[in-house]
Design a protein around this motif. Structure first.
Motif, mmCIF file in Angstrom:
data_model
loop_
_atom_site.group_PDB
_atom_site.id
_atom_site.type_symbol
_atom_site.label_atom_id
_atom_site.label_comp_id
_atom_site.label_asym_id
_atom_site.label_seq_id
_atom_site.Cartn_x
_atom_site.Cartn_y
_atom_site.Cartn_z
ATOM 1 N N ALA A 1 0.449 -3.734 -1.930
ATOM 2 C CA ALA A 1 0.519 -2.347 -2.419
ATOM 3 C C ALA A 1 1.745 -2.150 -3.303
ATOM 4 O O ALA A 1 1.687 -1.461 -4.329
ATOM 5 C CB ALA A 1 0.553 -1.378 -1.228
ATOM 6 N N ALA A 2 2.869 -2.767 -2.930
ATOM 7 C CA ALA A 2 4.094 -2.611 -3.717
ATOM 8 C C ALA A 2 3.951 -3.295 -5.078
ATOM 9 O O ALA A 2 4.384 -2.762 -6.108
ATOM 10 C CB ALA A 2 5.275 -3.187 -2.948
ATOM 11 N N SER A 3 3.337 -4.451 -5.075
ATOM 12 C CA SER A 3 3.107 -5.141 -6.344
ATOM 13 C C SER A 3 2.173 -4.308 -7.231
ATOM 14 O O SER A 3 2.411 -4.129 -8.429
ATOM 15 C CB SER A 3 2.514 -6.530 -6.050
ATOM 16 O OG SER A 3 2.035 -7.125 -7.220
ATOM 17 N N ASP A 4 1.124 -3.756 -6.603
ATOM 18 C CA ASP A 4 0.188 -2.886 -7.337
ATOM 19 C C ASP A 4 0.920 -1.657 -7.906
ATOM 20 O O ASP A 4 0.678 -1.240 -9.044
ATOM 21 C CB ASP A 4 -0.928 -2.374 -6.408
ATOM 22 C CG ASP A 4 -1.865 -3.468 -5.916
ATOM 23 O OD1 ASP A 4 -1.944 -4.534 -6.553
ATOM 24 O OD2 ASP A 4 -2.520 -3.243 -4.871
ATOM 25 N N ALA A 5 1.828 -1.065 -7.106
ATOM 26 C CA ALA A 5 2.537 0.152 -7.544
ATOM 27 C C ALA A 5 3.481 -0.166 -8.705
ATOM 28 O O ALA A 5 3.592 0.615 -9.656
ATOM 29 C CB ALA A 5 3.310 0.761 -6.370
ATOM 30 N N CYS A 6 4.167 -1.315 -8.638
ATOM 31 C CA CYS A 6 5.051 -1.706 -9.764
ATOM 32 C C CYS A 6 4.223 -1.872 -11.034
ATOM 33 O O CYS A 6 4.653 -1.480 -12.132
ATOM 34 C CB CYS A 6 5.765 -3.020 -9.461
ATOM 35 S SG CYS A 6 7.032 -2.879 -8.204
ATOM 36 N N SER A 7 3.056 -2.438 -10.875
ATOM 37 C CA SER A 7 2.192 -2.644 -12.035
ATOM 38 C C SER A 7 1.745 -1.305 -12.619
ATOM 39 O O SER A 7 1.818 -1.072 -13.835
ATOM 40 C CB SER A 7 0.986 -3.487 -11.594
ATOM 41 O OG SER A 7 0.086 -3.621 -12.636
ATOM 42 N N ALA A 8 1.314 -0.383 -11.729
ATOM 43 C CA ALA A 8 0.778 0.899 -12.193
ATOM 44 C C ALA A 8 1.858 1.780 -12.810
ATOM 45 O O ALA A 8 1.626 2.448 -13.819
ATOM 46 C CB ALA A 8 0.118 1.636 -11.023
ATOM 47 N N PRO B 1 13.687 5.286 -8.842
ATOM 48 C CA PRO B 1 13.202 4.690 -7.585
ATOM 49 C C PRO B 1 12.097 5.495 -6.906
ATOM 50 O O PRO B 1 11.065 4.937 -6.510
ATOM 51 C CB PRO B 1 14.463 4.619 -6.723
ATOM 52 C CG PRO B 1 15.576 4.448 -7.713
ATOM 53 C CD PRO B 1 15.170 5.281 -8.904
ATOM 54 N N THR B 2 12.281 6.828 -6.800
ATOM 55 C CA THR B 2 11.275 7.588 -6.053
ATOM 56 C C THR B 2 9.984 7.792 -6.857
ATOM 57 O O THR B 2 8.971 8.182 -6.289
ATOM 58 C CB THR B 2 11.818 8.964 -5.618
ATOM 59 O OG1 THR B 2 12.390 9.586 -6.770
ATOM 60 C CG2 THR B 2 12.849 8.834 -4.519
ATOM 61 N N ALA B 3 10.023 7.502 -8.173
ATOM 62 C CA ALA B 3 8.788 7.639 -8.974
ATOM 63 C C ALA B 3 7.709 6.672 -8.493
ATOM 64 O O ALA B 3 6.522 6.884 -8.740
ATOM 65 C CB ALA B 3 9.098 7.381 -10.450
ATOM 66 N N LEU B 4 8.133 5.614 -7.806
ATOM 67 C CA LEU B 4 7.152 4.625 -7.348
ATOM 68 C C LEU B 4 6.477 5.021 -6.038
ATOM 69 O O LEU B 4 5.447 4.454 -5.673
ATOM 70 C CB LEU B 4 7.847 3.271 -7.147
ATOM 71 C CG LEU B 4 8.224 2.558 -8.443
ATOM 72 C CD1 LEU B 4 9.469 1.725 -8.268
ATOM 73 C CD2 LEU B 4 7.066 1.677 -8.897
ATOM 74 N N LEU B 5 7.086 5.987 -5.321
ATOM 75 C CA LEU B 5 6.610 6.230 -3.950
ATOM 76 C C LEU B 5 5.172 6.756 -3.869
ATOM 77 O O LEU B 5 4.380 6.235 -3.076
ATOM 78 C CB LEU B 5 7.584 7.162 -3.215
ATOM 79 C CG LEU B 5 7.250 7.355 -1.734
ATOM 80 C CD1 LEU B 5 7.368 6.051 -0.950
ATOM 81 C CD2 LEU B 5 8.134 8.431 -1.120
ATOM 82 N N PRO B 6 4.782 7.793 -4.649
ATOM 83 C CA PRO B 6 3.398 8.278 -4.503
ATOM 84 C C PRO B 6 2.370 7.175 -4.754
ATOM 85 O O PRO B 6 1.399 7.032 -3.994
ATOM 86 C CB PRO B 6 3.299 9.395 -5.555
ATOM 87 C CG PRO B 6 4.717 9.849 -5.756
ATOM 88 C CD PRO B 6 5.563 8.620 -5.598
ATOM 89 N N ALA B 7 2.597 6.380 -5.790
ATOM 90 C CA ALA B 7 1.644 5.287 -6.063
ATOM 91 C C ALA B 7 1.663 4.279 -4.921
ATOM 92 O O ALA B 7 0.610 3.775 -4.501
ATOM 93 C CB ALA B 7 2.005 4.603 -7.382
ATOM 94 N N LEU B 8 2.840 3.988 -4.404
ATOM 95 C CA LEU B 8 2.923 3.019 -3.304
ATOM 96 C C LEU B 8 2.084 3.480 -2.114
ATOM 97 O O LEU B 8 1.326 2.704 -1.527
ATOM 98 C CB LEU B 8 4.386 2.830 -2.878
ATOM 99 C CG LEU B 8 4.587 1.898 -1.689
ATOM 100 C CD1 LEU B 8 4.268 0.457 -2.058
ATOM 101 C CD2 LEU B 8 5.994 1.994 -1.137
ATOM 102 N N LEU B 9 2.211 4.780 -1.764
ATOM 103 C CA LEU B 9 1.480 5.281 -0.590
ATOM 104 C C LEU B 9 -0.026 5.295 -0.848
ATOM 105 O O LEU B 9 -0.823 4.936 0.025
ATOM 106 C CB LEU B 9 1.997 6.670 -0.203
ATOM 107 C CG LEU B 9 3.482 6.701 0.212
ATOM 108 C CD1 LEU B 9 3.917 8.127 0.527
ATOM 109 C CD2 LEU B 9 3.747 5.784 1.407
#
Ligand code: BT5
Length: 242
Positions: A86-93, A159-167
């Motif tokens: 999920a984290a790899s996917d979120a970094c990509s998105a 940093p927090t911009a990644l959180l919604p996508a991560l979840l």
């Protein structure tokens, strides 16, 4: 931080300036669906008693509380794989950079460690806490070697911009068929097919070729005699022939 991520089981996000460790706070609260986020940790934890270092505001430091029933057979190691994907996917998105995964818990870009995951069962609480540290905006500071950060790689996100996508992407992974999840992990795991040395406390090193990740999330390493060793935990060194 607004209250949680829409359409996911992660209904409550609690944001702290400083905590000892987001994993420790999440384990104390132990409410399934809770997400603990901090700008800074005074005692960030890695595996095996190691520390996770990050200057204030440099990183996404987050821990999710998972009900054990959300994780196949309640295996923390599979929570590690799901959160890593999920984290790899979120970094990509969000950042346009898709880290590869080094077994069991590292996110890598080329050979630099951009993030790490620590998943732990909380005895008696019926939950697994899975935490991620992701190096996002380190500026002039440098993570411990061989660390790297998304900004050093050219991505200018907060940093927090990644959180919604991560979840949201973790929600997708938790709903995924475990066989499909494992196949996705195998496809993104750069450890597989490599010559490796696995170091684990109290045991001889295992050297050979990493051939598979089992349904339990363990690494199979075939040595030069053909014997296959099952590695449950340890540190993998990708050995470069020659
Ligand atoms: C990990 O351990 O990679 C798991 C890291 C999990 C950190 C998150 S932050 C949010 C949550 N709350 C916590 O308290 N922990 C989790 P391990 O594979 O043992 O790697 C630890 C090693 O990585 C250290 O010994 C350092 O060598 C290195 N390291 C420390 N900080 C780093 C950083 N920011 N970036 C890259 N490498 C780092």
């Amino acid at each position: 931080m607004p209250g949680g991520s829409a359409n996911t089981r992660f209904a409550e996000v609690r944001h702290f300036d400083t905590v000892t460790s987001t994993n420790s706070v999440a384990a104390e609260l132990a409410r399934p669906g809770l997400v603990v986020v901090a700008d800074h940790q005074s005692a960030g934890q890695g595996r095996l008693g190691r520390t996770w270092e990050a200057p204030p505001g440099s990183s996404l430091l987050a821990s999710v509380v998972l009900d054990v029933s959300w994780v196949w057979d309640a295996r923390p190691q599979l929570a590690t794989l799901a959160l890593a994907l999920a984290a790899s996917d979120a970094c990509s998105a969000v950042a346009g950079i898709r880290p590869t995964l080094k077994w069991p818990n590292d996110l890598l870009v080329e050979d630099g460690k951009v993030g790490g995951i620590l998943a732990e069962a909380v005895p008696g609480a019926g939950v697994i806490v899975a935490g991620i540290g992701l190096n996002v905006r380190w500026g002039d500071a440098t993570p411990p070697p061989p660390g790297t950060s998304l900004d050093a790689l050219g991505a200018g996100v907060a940093p927090t911009a990644l959180l919604p996508a991560l979840l949201e992407l973790l929600e997708v992974r938790l709903d995924q068929d475990p066989d499909a999840l494992l196949d996705d992990y195998r496809a993104r795991c750069t450890t597989l097919g490599q010559a490796v040395r696995v170091e684990a406390a109290g045991r001889d090193d295992v050297e050979g070729t990493a051939v598979d990740v089992t349904p339990d999330g363990h690494l199979l390493v075939q040595d030069e005699t053909g014997e296959v060793h099952t590695v449950v935990a340890g540190d993998v060194v990708h050995v470069r022939p020659g």
